[in-house]
Design a protein around this motif. Sequence first.
Motif, mmCIF file in Angstrom:
data_model
loop_
_atom_site.group_PDB
_atom_site.id
_atom_site.type_symbol
_atom_site.label_atom_id
_atom_site.label_comp_id
_atom_site.label_asym_id
_atom_site.label_seq_id
_atom_site.Cartn_x
_atom_site.Cartn_y
_atom_site.Cartn_z
ATOM 1 N N GLN A 87 0.820 -1.205 0.000
ATOM 2 C CA GLN A 87 0.000 0.000 0.000
ATOM 3 C C GLN A 87 0.857 1.260 0.000
ATOM 4 O O GLN A 87 0.564 2.225 -0.711
ATOM 5 C CB GLN A 87 -0.936 -0.012 1.222
ATOM 6 C CG GLN A 87 -2.071 -0.999 1.119
ATOM 7 C CD GLN A 87 -2.983 -0.687 -0.055
ATOM 8 O OE1 GLN A 87 -3.331 0.459 -0.313
ATOM 9 N NE2 GLN A 87 -3.357 -1.728 -0.792
ATOM 10 N N ARG A 127 0.947 3.984 -3.155
ATOM 11 C CA ARG A 127 0.397 5.317 -2.892
ATOM 12 C C ARG A 127 1.478 6.381 -2.736
ATOM 13 O O ARG A 127 1.197 7.491 -2.303
ATOM 14 C CB ARG A 127 -0.468 5.291 -1.624
ATOM 15 C CG ARG A 127 -1.709 4.414 -1.749
ATOM 16 C CD ARG A 127 -2.560 4.498 -0.489
ATOM 17 N NE ARG A 127 -3.014 5.846 -0.221
ATOM 18 C CZ ARG A 127 -4.087 6.394 -0.767
ATOM 19 N NH1 ARG A 127 -4.816 5.715 -1.634
ATOM 20 N NH2 ARG A 127 -4.453 7.626 -0.450
ATOM 21 N N PRO A 150 -9.130 10.696 4.294
ATOM 22 C CA PRO A 150 -10.025 9.673 3.741
ATOM 23 C C PRO A 150 -11.465 9.960 4.160
ATOM 24 O O PRO A 150 -11.734 10.908 4.912
ATOM 25 C CB PRO A 150 -9.513 8.383 4.388
ATOM 26 C CG PRO A 150 -8.938 8.839 5.693
ATOM 27 C CD PRO A 150 -8.358 10.206 5.434
ATOM 28 N N GLU A 151 -12.377 9.151 3.678
ATOM 29 C CA GLU A 151 -13.776 9.306 4.078
ATOM 30 C C GLU A 151 -13.894 9.099 5.587
ATOM 31 O O GLU A 151 -13.290 8.182 6.147
ATOM 32 C CB GLU A 151 -14.654 8.304 3.336
ATOM 33 C CG GLU A 151 -14.722 8.555 1.837
ATOM 34 C CD GLU A 151 -15.747 7.655 1.154
ATOM 35 O OE1 GLU A 151 -16.726 7.277 1.818
ATOM 36 O OE2 GLU A 151 -15.557 7.338 -0.028
ATOM 37 N N GLY A 164 -14.736 5.623 6.918
ATOM 38 C CA GLY A 164 -13.884 4.498 6.585
ATOM 39 C C GLY A 164 -13.664 4.331 5.093
ATOM 40 O O GLY A 164 -14.466 4.779 4.269
ATOM 41 N N VAL A 165 -12.574 3.664 4.749
ATOM 42 C CA VAL A 165 -12.243 3.401 3.349
ATOM 43 C C VAL A 165 -13.310 2.477 2.754
ATOM 44 O O VAL A 165 -13.658 1.458 3.350
ATOM 45 C CB VAL A 165 -10.853 2.749 3.248
ATOM 46 C CG1 VAL A 165 -10.509 2.401 1.816
ATOM 47 C CG2 VAL A 165 -9.792 3.679 3.847
ATOM 48 N N ARG A 218 -13.410 0.179 0.401
ATOM 49 C CA ARG A 218 -13.068 -1.238 0.242
ATOM 50 C C ARG A 218 -13.044 -1.957 1.585
ATOM 51 O O ARG A 218 -13.446 -3.125 1.681
ATOM 52 C CB ARG A 218 -11.716 -1.370 -0.451
ATOM 53 C CG ARG A 218 -11.733 -0.998 -1.935
ATOM 54 C CD ARG A 218 -10.365 -1.132 -2.550
ATOM 55 N NE ARG A 218 -9.862 -2.495 -2.454
ATOM 56 C CZ ARG A 218 -8.596 -2.840 -2.778
ATOM 57 N NH1 ARG A 218 -7.748 -1.903 -3.207
ATOM 58 N NH2 ARG A 218 -8.204 -4.077 -2.677
ATOM 59 N N ARG A 242 -14.859 -1.123 4.255
ATOM 60 C CA ARG A 242 -16.250 -1.274 4.705
ATOM 61 C C ARG A 242 -16.958 -2.393 3.944
ATOM 62 O O ARG A 242 -17.762 -3.135 4.516
ATOM 63 C CB ARG A 242 -16.989 0.056 4.541
ATOM 64 C CG ARG A 242 -16.506 1.109 5.542
ATOM 65 C CD ARG A 242 -17.342 2.362 5.513
ATOM 66 N NE ARG A 242 -17.001 3.202 4.382
ATOM 67 C CZ ARG A 242 -17.820 3.499 3.388
ATOM 68 N NH1 ARG A 242 -19.052 2.995 3.366
ATOM 69 N NH2 ARG A 242 -17.431 4.294 2.406
#
Length: 284
Positions: free
Chosen positions: A148, A152, A160-161, A164-165, A167, A169
Amino acid sequence: MELHLSLGRHGRLASDVYRQLLAAIRDGRLRPGDQLPATRQLAKSLEVSRNTVLDAYQRLTAEGFLVGRAGAGTFVSPEAASRVRAASSDPRTIAKRRDRPAALTPAAAWRGAVVSPSLAPAAFDFRIGIPDPALFPWDEWRRAVAHQLHSRRRARASYPEAHGVPRLRAAIARSVGLSRGVRTTADQIVVTSGAQQAFDLIARVLVEPGATVAVEEPGYPPAHAALRAAGARVEPVPVDGEGIVVSALPPHTRLVYVTPSHQFPLGHVMSLRRRQELLSFCAA
């Protein structure tokens, strides 16, 4: 060092600078050896004359809190910490502190709570909910993290959201669907930084001040504290070998907090019959 001071526009500005620098030394924001801004630089940022800052620096130097070094600048004195301790033990300082209005204190529900007690290392750890580190897939985790980070390294840094990310969730929704029979989607999943944050969010959304919340007794004290902090009236309800005793639930209960898969701290699994009783109680 960027030093933030806030001055009033009335009274002696030099005294304001002096008091705020002294306060920063006393509370540890400025530590022995820290370099202060040059007098011209600080005067410019505060929009005052250089003599104003010089006056404050000279007073603190005379009292032993600052020391000037030729060609280097002004620093917090190495003896500043001992001077602060001496001032703190002065009877006049203690009397002033006693008469001072109380500082911010935690809400009643959190007073005396030990969130993360420090424990001495033990040869065998029998605490509840602590996994065996030997069972953790460290090599797989390391490879996943490295992948990761590598993928990135050119990504734009941003938040981030909040829930939660996506993928992650989606993976959680699939996992609880297969392992727990929970019908859910990624849009219904919120990833928190731990159980306590989840308890706090649930309490904020579902609990109104004065509402009755039933909890297992014995149960998980930090969850009870989060509910009380939201204004709930927490009512302990006994548990037996099948789980929470539904017949003992108070009438007009707004929320029931249970740990059906692994009761804390007894470890019981709530029976199917008791789960159905609880669902019938909530549906009534």
